[in-house]
Design a protein around this motif. Sequence first.
Motif, PDB file in Angstrom:
ATOM      1  N   THR A  95       0.861  -1.167   0.000  1.00 45.46           N
ATOM      2  CA  THR A  95       0.000   0.000   0.000  1.00 45.46           C
ATOM      3  C   THR A  95       0.899   1.219   0.000  1.00 45.46           C
ATOM      4  N   ALA A  96       0.736   2.069  -1.008  1.00 44.88           N
ATOM      5  CA  ALA A  96       1.671   3.191  -1.155  1.00 44.88           C
ATOM      6  C   ALA A  96       0.971   4.334  -1.876  1.00 44.88           C
ATOM      7  N   TYR A  97       1.656   5.492  -1.870  1.00 45.54           N
ATOM      8  CA  TYR A  97       1.027   6.667  -2.456  1.00 45.54           C
ATOM      9  C   TYR A  97       2.038   7.673  -2.963  1.00 45.54           C
ATOM     10  N   THR A  98       1.579   8.421  -3.954  1.00 40.14           N
ATOM     11  CA  THR A  98       2.234   9.638  -4.404  1.00 40.14           C
ATOM     12  C   THR A  98       1.400  10.781  -3.839  1.00 40.14           C
ATOM     13  N   PRO A  99       1.794  12.033  -4.046  1.00 44.00           N
ATOM     14  CA  PRO A  99       0.951  13.118  -3.529  1.00 44.00           C
ATOM     15  C   PRO A  99      -0.468  13.127  -4.099  1.00 44.00           C
ATOM     16  N   ASP A 100      -0.685  12.476  -5.249  1.00 47.03           N
ATOM     17  CA  ASP A 100      -1.984  12.575  -5.913  1.00 47.03           C
ATOM     18  C   ASP A 100      -2.745  11.261  -6.036  1.00 47.03           C
ATOM     19  N   LEU A 101      -2.165  10.146  -5.637  1.00 43.37           N
ATOM     20  CA  LEU A 101      -2.824   8.860  -5.868  1.00 43.37           C
ATOM     21  C   LEU A 101      -2.377   7.842  -4.828  1.00 43.37           C
ATOM     22  N   VAL A 102      -3.365   7.180  -4.213  1.00 40.39           N
ATOM     23  CA  VAL A 102      -3.111   6.139  -3.213  1.00 40.39           C
ATOM     24  C   VAL A 102      -3.649   4.819  -3.755  1.00 40.39           C
ATOM     25  N   THR A 103      -2.839   3.774  -3.700  1.00 44.92           N
ATOM     26  CA  THR A 103      -3.288   2.475  -4.195  1.00 44.92           C
ATOM     27  C   THR A 103      -2.847   1.380  -3.240  1.00 44.92           C
ATOM     28  N   SER A 104      -3.781   0.515  -2.891  1.00 45.20           N
ATOM     29  CA  SER A 104      -3.491  -0.631  -2.030  1.00 45.20           C
ATOM     30  C   SER A 104      -3.698  -1.903  -2.840  1.00 45.20           C
ATOM     31  N   VAL A 105      -2.665  -2.747  -2.864  1.00 44.41           N
ATOM     32  CA  VAL A 105      -2.710  -4.009  -3.595  1.00 44.41           C
ATOM     33  C   VAL A 105      -2.530  -5.154  -2.610  1.00 44.41           C
ATOM     34  N   GLY A 106      -3.423  -6.119  -2.656  1.00 43.30           N
ATOM     35  CA  GLY A 106      -3.313  -7.280  -1.785  1.00 43.30           C
ATOM     36  C   GLY A 106      -3.389  -8.569  -2.577  1.00 43.30           C
ATOM     37  N   LEU A 107      -2.555  -9.541  -2.197  1.00 41.49           N
ATOM     38  CA  LEU A 107      -2.628 -10.889  -2.750  1.00 41.49           C
ATOM     39  C   LEU A 107      -3.063 -11.827  -1.634  1.00 41.49           C
ATOM     40  N   PHE A 108      -4.002 -12.715  -1.930  1.00 43.66           N
ATOM     41  CA  PHE A 108      -4.592 -13.567  -0.905  1.00 43.66           C
ATOM     42  C   PHE A 108      -4.563 -15.026  -1.340  1.00 43.66           C
ATOM     43  N   GLY A 109      -4.125 -15.891  -0.419  1.00 46.71           N
ATOM     44  CA  GLY A 109      -4.132 -17.321  -0.688  1.00 46.71           C
ATOM     45  C   GLY A 109      -5.481 -17.907  -0.313  1.00 46.71           C
ATOM     46  N   GLU A 110      -6.259 -18.301  -1.318  1.00 48.36           N
ATOM     47  CA  GLU A 110      -7.595 -18.861  -1.102  1.00 48.36           C
ATOM     48  C   GLU A 110      -7.708 -20.154  -1.908  1.00 48.36           C
ATOM     49  N   SER A 111      -7.966 -21.243  -1.239  1.00 49.26           N
ATOM     50  CA  SER A 111      -8.052 -22.527  -1.928  1.00 49.26           C
ATOM     51  C   SER A 111      -9.098 -22.484  -3.033  1.00 49.26           C
ATOM     52  N   ALA A 112      -8.747 -23.019  -4.182  1.00 52.89           N
ATOM     53  CA  ALA A 112      -9.676 -23.056  -5.302  1.00 52.89           C
ATOM     54  C   ALA A 112     -10.801 -24.063  -5.075  1.00 52.89           C
ATOM     55  N   LYS A 113     -10.640 -24.898  -4.058  1.00 56.57           N
ATOM     56  CA  LYS A 113     -11.636 -25.922  -3.764  1.00 56.57           C
ATOM     57  C   LYS A 113     -12.539 -25.469  -2.625  1.00 56.57           C
ATOM     58  N   ALA A 114     -13.847 -25.676  -2.802  1.00 52.38           N
ATOM     59  CA  ALA A 114     -14.813 -25.321  -1.757  1.00 52.38           C
ATOM     60  C   ALA A 114     -14.498 -26.123  -0.501  1.00 52.38           C
ATOM     61  N   PRO A 115     -14.679 -25.523   0.690  1.00 54.78           N
ATOM     62  CA  PRO A 115     -15.259 -24.200   0.978  1.00 54.78           C
ATOM     63  C   PRO A 115     -14.263 -23.043   0.948  1.00 54.78           C
ATOM     64  N   HIS A 116     -13.188 -23.159   0.199  1.00 54.43           N
ATOM     65  CA  HIS A 116     -12.229 -22.078  -0.049  1.00 54.43           C
ATOM     66  C   HIS A 116     -11.558 -21.534   1.209  1.00 54.43           C
ATOM     67  N   PRO A 117     -10.893 -22.383   1.980  1.00 51.13           N
ATOM     68  CA  PRO A 117     -10.171 -21.877   3.158  1.00 51.13           C
ATOM     69  C   PRO A 117      -8.941 -21.075   2.742  1.00 51.13           C
ATOM     70  N   GLN A 118      -8.395 -20.312   3.685  1.00 50.49           N
ATOM     71  CA  GLN A 118      -7.165 -19.575   3.427  1.00 50.49           C
ATOM     72  C   GLN A 118      -5.987 -20.552   3.380  1.00 50.49           C
ATOM     73  N   VAL A 119      -5.100 -20.333   2.412  1.00 49.43           N
ATOM     74  CA  VAL A 119      -3.932 -21.206   2.235  1.00 49.43           C
ATOM     75  C   VAL A 119      -2.718 -20.331   1.953  1.00 49.43           C
ATOM     76  N   PRO A 120      -1.504 -20.849   2.159  1.00 48.63           N
ATOM     77  CA  PRO A 120      -0.303 -20.061   1.873  1.00 48.63           C
ATOM     78  C   PRO A 120      -0.132 -19.797   0.378  1.00 48.63           C
TER      79      PRO A 120
END
Length: 810
Positions: A654-679
């Motif tokens: 998450t970072a910014y310049t004087p005119d624009l703030v952008t937050s980027v997140g990557l998330f480990g989510e299992s492709a298989k239901a019920p989609h638990p969090q994974v590394p």
Amino acid sequence: MGRADERRARQRGGRRAAPRNRPSRTEAPASRNESVSPADTATGTAPAGGRAAARRGAKKGGAKAKGDKGRIRRLFTWKKMLGAFLGVVLLGVGAFVLLYLTTPIPDTANADAQLQSNVYKYSDGTILTRDGKLNRENVDLADVPKAVQRTFVAAENKSFYNDVGVDLKGTARGMLNTLMGKGAQGGSTITQQYVKNYYLTQEQTVTRKLKELVISLKLDREKSKDYILAGYINTSYYGRGAYGIQAAAQAYYRVDADKLTVPQGAYLAALLQAPSQYDWAVASDTGKRLVQQRWNYVLNNMVEEDWLGKAERDAMTFPVPKEPKAAPGQEGQVGYLMNAANSELERQLVEQGVAESRKEAEAMVGAGGWNITLNIDKKKQKALEQSVKDQLTSKLDKKKRSVDGDVQAGAVSVNPKTGAVVAMYGGVNYVEHYTNNATRTDYQPASTFKPVILAAALDQGAETQDGVEITADTMYDGTSKRPVVGSDIGFAPENEDDVDYGPVTVQTAMNKSINSVFAQLGVDVGMDKVLKTAADLGMDTEDLKAVPAQTLGTMGASPLQMAGVYATLDNHGKKVTPALIKSVENSRHAVQLADPIGEQVISREAADSVTSVLTGVVDDGTAKKSVRDNPLRKGQKVAGKTGTSDNNKSAWFTAYTPDLVTSVGLFGESAKAPHPQVPLTGATNGLTSDAGRVNGGGFPAQIWAAYTFGVSTKVTKFDLETDQGAAVQPSVTPSASPSQSAEPSEEPSTEAPTSSRPSTSQTPSQQPTTQEPSEEPTTEEPSEEPTTQEPSTEEPENPFDPQLSQQSNQ
């Protein structure tokens, strides 16, 4: 006075007065001018004449007081008060009778029940999408199993089959709350809810509530309970664009209403309380817990009413709904943007009192007729999507590496001066992945929370355990697993890769994301104050405990929330609440959007100092590879922070310049239901950082840089009112840091200082200089391989001797 006279006086409640000039039996007659003898003074007695005068004065004052009390008693007699009360009651009854006689049951449904489409536009007015034909199909009550019908009664109104259609106590409470501006507090019967949904509107007025009461009474007298129940379950909004039980059965379980089981019916009945919050596909952990509690509540009520056997109920398990299917026209990012806009509009409707509850707001938005213009800039939106594709998704191959199929990305870009959300990335495709990664709050923000701790310290004027004011140059002990001091709760966090840093400044600790330093820093500030600052900046801290572990960013947060936090820092401490909606129009409902820019929540000096410190993360810390050395930067000033959560389940930049703030997140989510969090570890097979981690300084920072530098039209500088931090002076590193060297990525590092840094150590008492840094970053290329510099054996100028301080090597 004879005995008879005395008896009659007592019966009248008084006592017959003695003759006026008749002396008391115990007093001797005295003249008016009788003097007081010394003996009288000594014994505290007064002559008879004086006592008589005192009695006359007391009687006169008492008579006046009795006169005032008498007038009050005559004015507020119980008869008059009772008469006034009865008069008010009679007037109220008369008014209600008149209203009852003059208010018929409407012949047709209200406009909200006659569904229309919503129109969504980009900020320039061009069409983004229309939500199409809304999903409603009425069914006869006979087509709904009897036991499923009863799940709705058990959920909303157990006395439905026996009541007169209204809850007088609940309605009175609702009208009182409306008059006092407190909003809704429940209490409506199924009949009242049906009347409100089908015949009336959701507006919060006493008139509407009175009409609801009257029509409900009449409807209960004129129609059967089955007619009312059928109307209720056919007009209620269940989420996923589904109106009515038939549409809901298809949306959640892919069956018709006549095939619903009791557990499924209980879930749909529970869902009505908060459709979006309780939708299993997008619910937070709290939402899932709450809907399961309500599901149990419904079934337990059915057992109490003898509608369900206890053994049968005990055998039931929670029926997890199926994944939702997106409607045509919602492919790509369109569905994410549309649903995020709906959610923001619903919140605004509740906050402004247009709707009584979130449930009713969802029904109002779902009813259609809204013309919604978003703040989304078409150019920036396309650039953000392209950046994610170029820097991440094009490199993923789930056929070769299963972990690649578990990688989810989310991003939000905000204008810090206006609060406008100019771009949003919710996932690879709404029709493939329903959850919006830009707004989900179930992953830890990790070290991107560290600037919040520093902001709290600077804004509160916090001190170390030794009474030293905390600044960017305050020295701390960066030893891994160092127990924090000053907390009732033991905590000794490990630095990434268990690297020991020894004495470091707060600036260096931020650059290298040293956990042990910020754990102690949070305790020094006070975790309650840290969480309050987090809430002021825009994070949801309502259910968080003020414990040292929160310093590692272990709470949940979304890219949208973190973009708002950093936008507030970028906006010099004035609150920025990211706004997706630019304007909204509806022929039936007037909505005045809230101003995204709020009041000053932390001082400008504190906010600017944090910004100054965060420039060091980019120029000399965990983000320098992806951002500082990016050829597209061209001297652009940047402040930001990387983050990698426990077990590598999320990675952030998450970072910014004087005119624009952008937050980027990557998330480990299992492709298989019920989609638990994974590394995320191992994704892209070699394109990640050391040890296979997906760090914040990797893909998230790369996405951020490609997007931000691509849409920036000019190079800008921060306007900072501060005399501390990397933006106003070079970073300072102690000359005798007892740590080994490593390359700064998201994993901690102790790389030797570059030639731009002074070699002398600085104590906390030294004031920072106001030297302006070079416009260009250092030209020394970082080594690709970790160095093996041996720690110095010299005693540092500011040794951390546990015998000299009770701060345990702080």
